[in-house]
Scaffold this active site. Structure first.
Site, PDB file in Angstrom:
ATOM      1  N   GLY A   1      -7.302   5.531   6.523  1.00 41.58           N
ATOM      2  CA  GLY A   1      -6.602   4.681   5.571  1.00 41.58           C
ATOM      3  C   GLY A   1      -5.509   3.947   6.309  1.00 41.58           C
ATOM      4  O   GLY A   1      -4.899   4.491   7.226  1.00 41.58           O
TER       5      GLY A   1
ATOM      6  N   LYS B   1      -8.534   0.064   1.084  1.00 42.97           N
ATOM      7  CA  LYS B   1      -7.787   0.413   2.285  1.00 42.97           C
ATOM      8  C   LYS B   1      -8.228   1.744   2.884  1.00 42.97           C
ATOM      9  O   LYS B   1      -7.586   2.258   3.792  1.00 42.97           O
ATOM     10  CB  LYS B   1      -6.310   0.446   1.954  1.00 42.97           C
ATOM     11  CG  LYS B   1      -5.812  -0.886   1.392  1.00 42.97           C
ATOM     12  CD  LYS B   1      -4.474  -0.738   0.762  1.00 42.97           C
ATOM     13  CE  LYS B   1      -4.103  -1.972  -0.026  1.00 42.97           C
ATOM     14  NZ  LYS B   1      -2.941  -1.742  -0.860  1.00 42.97           N
TER      15      LYS B   1
ATOM     16  N   CYS C   1       7.025   2.772  -7.261  1.00 39.75           N
ATOM     17  CA  CYS C   1       7.063   1.776  -6.188  1.00 39.75           C
ATOM     18  C   CYS C   1       6.457   0.461  -6.669  1.00 39.75           C
ATOM     19  O   CYS C   1       5.299   0.434  -7.094  1.00 39.75           O
ATOM     20  CB  CYS C   1       6.290   2.286  -4.971  1.00 39.75           C
ATOM     21  SG  CYS C   1       6.183   1.100  -3.624  1.00 39.75           S
TER      22      CYS C   1
ATOM     23  N   SER D   1       4.391   1.556   1.705  1.00 38.11           N
ATOM     24  CA  SER D   1       5.576   1.285   0.889  1.00 38.11           C
ATOM     25  C   SER D   1       5.906   2.413  -0.075  1.00 38.11           C
ATOM     26  O   SER D   1       7.067   2.742  -0.278  1.00 38.11           O
ATOM     27  CB  SER D   1       5.369  -0.011   0.095  1.00 38.11           C
ATOM     28  OG  SER D   1       5.112  -1.073   0.968  1.00 38.11           O
TER      29      SER D   1
ATOM     30  N   THR E   1       2.996  -0.662  -5.159  1.00 35.62           N
ATOM     31  CA  THR E   1       1.862   0.245  -5.347  1.00 35.62           C
ATOM     32  C   THR E   1       1.323   0.063  -6.761  1.00 35.62           C
ATOM     33  O   THR E   1       2.096  -0.051  -7.703  1.00 35.62           O
ATOM     34  CB  THR E   1       2.315   1.713  -5.141  1.00 35.62           C
ATOM     35  OG1 THR E   1       2.917   1.839  -3.858  1.00 35.62           O
ATOM     36  CG2 THR E   1       1.156   2.679  -5.254  1.00 35.62           C
TER      37      THR E   1
ATOM     38  N   THR F   1       0.710  -1.214   0.000  1.00 36.52           N
ATOM     39  CA  THR F   1       0.000   0.000   0.000  1.00 36.52           C
ATOM     40  C   THR F   1       0.753   1.286   0.000  1.00 36.52           C
ATOM     41  O   THR F   1       1.872   1.386   0.472  1.00 36.52           O
ATOM     42  CB  THR F   1      -1.023   0.002   1.112  1.00 36.52           C
ATOM     43  OG1 THR F   1      -2.245  -0.101   0.522  1.00 36.52           O
ATOM     44  CG2 THR F   1      -0.999   1.102   2.044  1.00 36.52           C
TER      45      THR F   1
END
Length: 178
Positions: free
Chosen positions: A51, A39, A165, A130, A168, A7
């Site tokens: 979140g 989330k 990322c 992340s 993600t 996430t």
């Protein structure tokens, strides 16, 4: 043991509006385990957004406890977050939770860390997970150099984070409180 990574969560406040968004990816080791996780949660009759990032079961436990604290303290987000942080530090089971949360309402924008800290960002931007650093940098640039709304900044910054990322993705969910 294989680590579950997931996430990017980002919150931005601009011109009296606050947006909170997150991506949908959950990664187990080097495999995308789920691409469409939700989330972001509306709590306290839709007046509070939360979140979460981290281990899924831990994050759900954190959100449930936060929602209970919101009830106990009549929707007062700073008080609920502070009381949750106190519990987190004192309770042995909670101390093992590997999760973080961003909580927002019309007045507050807070990060509740995995160590039980409550942090209020000074610039109206909060990011965890992340890809949080990527999203934070993108959001700061967009806030400073564009006229985009809070929701547009969140979506654009999360898309930038998804390009950088590996934990993600572009399955982005954005909620707003005005």
């Amino acid at each position: 043991m294989t680590t579950i990574r997931s996430t990017t969560i980002l919150a931005v406040r601009r011109n009296g509006a606050t947006a909170l968004g997150g991506d949908g990816q959950v990664t187990l080791g080097d495999i995308v385990f789920k691409a469409d996780a939700h989330k972001i949660r509306r709590l306290h009759n839709g007046k509070v957004l939360a979140g979460f990032a981290g281990a899924a079961a831990d994050a759900f436990a954190l959100i449930e406890r936060f929602e209970a604290k919101l009830k106990d303290f009549a929707g007062n987000v700073p008080r609920a977050a502070t009381e949750l942080a106190k519990d987190w530090r004192m309770d042995r089971a909670l101390r093992r939770l590997e999760a973080m949360m961003v909580a927002v309402d019309r007045e507050s924008l807070l990060i509740v860390s995995g160590t039980g800290d409550v942090i209020q960002p000074t610039d109206g931007i909060a990011a965890i997970g992340s890809g949080g650093s990527y999203a934070l940098a993108a959001a700061r640039a967009l806030l400073a150099h564009s006229q985009l709304t809070a929701g547009q900044i969140v979506r654009s910054a999360l898309e930038i984070a998804a390009d950088l990322c590996i934990y993600t993705n572009r399955n982005i969910e954005v909620e707003e409180i005005n």
